[in-house]
Write a protein that holds these residues in place. Sequence first.
Motif, PDB file in Angstrom:
ATOM      1  N   LEU A 104       0.816  -1.215   0.000  1.00 14.26           N
ATOM      2  CA  LEU A 104       0.000   0.000   0.000  1.00 14.26           C
ATOM      3  C   LEU A 104       0.849   1.264   0.000  1.00 14.26           C
ATOM      4  O   LEU A 104       0.328   2.364   0.104  1.00 14.26           O
ATOM      5  CB  LEU A 104      -0.906   0.000   1.231  1.00 14.26           C
ATOM      6  N   ASP A 133       2.543   2.358   2.299  1.00 10.63           N
ATOM      7  CA  ASP A 133       2.132   2.995   3.544  1.00 10.63           C
ATOM      8  C   ASP A 133       3.376   3.163   4.418  1.00 10.63           C
ATOM      9  O   ASP A 133       3.676   2.343   5.264  1.00 10.63           O
ATOM     10  CB  ASP A 133       1.110   2.064   4.222  1.00 10.63           C
ATOM     11  N   TYR A 134       4.109   4.244   4.188  1.00 12.65           N
ATOM     12  CA  TYR A 134       5.432   4.357   4.782  1.00 12.65           C
ATOM     13  C   TYR A 134       5.531   5.420   5.875  1.00 12.65           C
ATOM     14  O   TYR A 134       6.619   5.880   6.196  1.00 12.65           O
ATOM     15  CB  TYR A 134       6.473   4.639   3.700  1.00 12.65           C
ATOM     16  N   GLY A 135       4.363   5.810   6.429  1.00  9.74           N
ATOM     17  CA  GLY A 135       4.406   6.810   7.490  1.00  9.74           C
ATOM     18  C   GLY A 135       5.270   6.369   8.663  1.00  9.74           C
ATOM     19  O   GLY A 135       5.933   7.175   9.301  1.00  9.74           O
ATOM     20  N   LEU A 136       5.279   5.070   8.905  1.00  6.41           N
ATOM     21  CA  LEU A 136       6.021   4.504  10.023  1.00  6.41           C
ATOM     22  C   LEU A 136       7.519   4.816   9.942  1.00  6.41           C
ATOM     23  O   LEU A 136       8.170   5.067  10.942  1.00  6.41           O
ATOM     24  CB  LEU A 136       5.801   2.992   9.995  1.00  6.41           C
ATOM     25  N   HIS A 194       8.838   7.396   8.786  1.00  5.38           N
ATOM     26  CA  HIS A 194       9.078   8.757   9.241  1.00  5.38           C
ATOM     27  C   HIS A 194       8.934   8.887  10.749  1.00  5.38           C
ATOM     28  O   HIS A 194       9.533   9.772  11.345  1.00  5.38           O
ATOM     29  CB  HIS A 194       8.151   9.734   8.514  1.00  5.38           C
ATOM     30  N   ALA A 246      -6.526   0.062   1.000  1.00  2.00           N
ATOM     31  CA  ALA A 246      -5.884   1.369   1.107  1.00  2.00           C
ATOM     32  C   ALA A 246      -6.888   2.420   1.587  1.00  2.00           C
ATOM     33  O   ALA A 246      -6.595   3.238   2.471  1.00  2.00           O
ATOM     34  CB  ALA A 246      -5.276   1.773  -0.228  1.00  2.00           C
ATOM     35  N   ARG A 256      -7.424   6.247   9.666  1.00  2.00           N
ATOM     36  CA  ARG A 256      -6.452   7.135  10.281  1.00  2.00           C
ATOM     37  C   ARG A 256      -6.704   8.608   9.979  1.00  2.00           C
ATOM     38  O   ARG A 256      -5.918   9.449  10.373  1.00  2.00           O
ATOM     39  CB  ARG A 256      -5.039   6.749   9.857  1.00  2.00           C
ATOM     40  N   GLU A 289       2.238  10.290  14.410  1.00  2.00           N
ATOM     41  CA  GLU A 289       2.246   9.179  13.456  1.00  2.00           C
ATOM     42  C   GLU A 289       1.164   9.313  12.382  1.00  2.00           C
ATOM     43  O   GLU A 289       1.427   9.134  11.194  1.00  2.00           O
ATOM     44  CB  GLU A 289       2.067   7.855  14.193  1.00  2.00           C
ATOM     45  N   MET A 348       2.096  11.900   9.855  1.00  2.00           N
ATOM     46  CA  MET A 348       3.126  11.442   8.922  1.00  2.00           C
ATOM     47  C   MET A 348       2.555  10.416   7.958  1.00  2.00           C
ATOM     48  O   MET A 348       2.936  10.357   6.794  1.00  2.00           O
ATOM     49  CB  MET A 348       4.296  10.858   9.707  1.00  2.00           C
ATOM     50  N   ALA A 349       1.623   9.608   8.455  1.00  2.00           N
ATOM     51  CA  ALA A 349       1.026   8.584   7.603  1.00  2.00           C
ATOM     52  C   ALA A 349       0.210   9.201   6.474  1.00  2.00           C
ATOM     53  O   ALA A 349       0.058   8.610   5.415  1.00  2.00           O
ATOM     54  CB  ALA A 349       0.148   7.650   8.429  1.00  2.00           C
ATOM     55  N   ARG A 377       5.422  16.061   6.205  1.00  2.00           N
ATOM     56  CA  ARG A 377       6.861  15.832   6.124  1.00  2.00           C
ATOM     57  C   ARG A 377       7.647  17.025   6.666  1.00  2.00           C
ATOM     58  O   ARG A 377       8.790  17.234   6.285  1.00  2.00           O
ATOM     59  CB  ARG A 377       7.275  15.589   4.663  1.00  2.00           C
TER      60      ARG A 377
END
Lengths: 378, 258
Positions: free
Chosen positions: A163, A165-168, A170, B81, B88, B114, B117-118, B122
């Motif tokens: 997905l 889904d790479y927020g982690l 950061h 997705a 969230r 979190e 950022m998700a 940034r």
Amino acid sequence: MSAAMRDDLPSPGATAGKETDAYNFAYLDEQTKRMIRRAILKAIAIPGYQVPFASREMPMPYGWGTGGVQVTAAVLGPEDVLKVIDQGSDDTTNAVSIRRFFAKTAGVETTTKTRAATVIQTRHRIPEEPLRDGQILVYQVPIPEPLRFLEPRETETRKLHALADYGLMHVKLYEDIARHGHIATTYAYPVEVAGRYVMDPSPTPKFDNPKMDMCAALQLFGAGREKRIYAVPPHTRVRSLDFEDHPFRIQTFKQPCALCGAEGVYLDEVVLDDRGGRMFVCSDTDFCEERRAAGHQGMMVDPGASDPSPEGEGGSRRKARDGWGEARHAARAGKRAAPSDGLRPPPPPYGGGSSDLPSDTAAEKREVVAKDKAGETR
Amino acid sequence: MSERPLLSARGLTKYYGERLGCWDVTFDLHEGEVLAVVGESGSGKSTLLGLLATELAPSAGAVHYRMRDGVVRDLSELTEAERRLLLRTDWGFVRQDAREGLRMGVSAGGNVGERLMAVGARHYGNIRAAASDWLARVEIEAGRIDDTPKSFSGGMRQRLQIARNLVTHPRLVFMDEPTSGLDVSVQARLLDLIRGLVAELGLAVIIVTHDLAVARLLSHRIMVMRRGRVIETGLTDQVLDDPREAYTQLLVSSVLAA
């Protein structure tokens, strides 16, 4: 590479330089190499994606580059010239053994020169010299999953990759800044490949991350224990993750290399004695040696000692001290001979006594030392 | 407030094999409305919450949700997705056990940041500013922003969970027994905080609780469950003060001065 990727290679044992016919060409059997090549092709087609493969037992322990060796075995052809580096060095145990392994089982030519190599297997460094088209850089990877320490479940990390889904990732960088005031991750620094997958560039220092971006060579990553292969095709965007107000930065060094005077390269610290003596030298030994052969000199090389080019820079800066040359040499030889597990080299002998140099090839190759010895006898 | 419901459940049924989780639950929830689901343990409250929050797949029935763009979607038809994005951004989930809802190894600031950022934030400075703003709103000292929840008390952890969920300004928050396991004075403070935030932000809340006092303090409407079925619904004071069903009467009378 084109030769290496074909299935109609000369039949096993056809190579002239092979020491023995007891092994198939490059150790692995043809079907295994075929399986690994399929994984490699898939990895190249999906840059940064971790392709599972049926990793084999290799005649070396996990953690010593079993993944890298399998990838190398799969892409190696009889015409290839192989270079193996370990933490930038050509002459540590790991590098020497793997080079000998392929010299024995594949009969390929080996080299320490980055320029001359067609396949370079590496642990923890990218050569300082820019790689060119047609070269393949094979990384040994211990933990291929960049999210592993943030998310322990493999099923979940796969979903996160799927997905994007790479927020982690950061969150980890955020924690770094919150704790240290800057991004304190210095190795295995996560990168985004071709605008899609986030990838662990193996434990290379983040200093090398910019070299991966738009690199002309093909970069292959093999993780033997974790059974994953991934790749960065030539000329692919590789972006290091960061924050807008905390941009990615590479390490910098206050001084140039003590042996060759190079600046803007990655340096290793070598402890010289137990009184705080230390020097910083190029981690890429081939690069350092070539520079010295070309007449470059760092602060710690004795200029008076049979130097063919007395006009070399840094000569007047030399601060001679009794026994310094011996100590430096022993330290360096010790460091290179030990497996690079982060241990410091044993305390070198200081004082101007006669040298008890280890007689390994590593030591012999360092002509600087010979010069120094000559200098010390003055 | 729109005329159309924010969330509507129709005939929600869940079987765990032979066993019934909950059966034929139907209701509408409007924006800014707080609905309490009460009942003894094992009555299907948590199953219902799991179905609504798409953590469980229903055996029958459907849940429709009006997205931020006004389109009403069947939640079972969302892609993974979309579902994660919804979870969230527009939703929050405050869990009974804070360890399930927080990252215990990550600082309070990181926990709150979190979600930001998700969804693509940034800029470290902005994330941190948002985190400290939210920590202040849930009455956590600014000095604790870099401490991990491991060093927090139970009440603080619950408040941190709330901050973490509300930072993206959700419209709907699920709460699963948010106050149980806390001592009475901490409970009171937490309820006060939740009530303030709900009123201020106009949140819709579905709160599962076995504590009728919590239901009375927070909710507008109440749903009483027993053995997987909804046996009575109505305005909170109406149900609690004048229960119709025998079971509800029992429930109300067994509480000390609710």
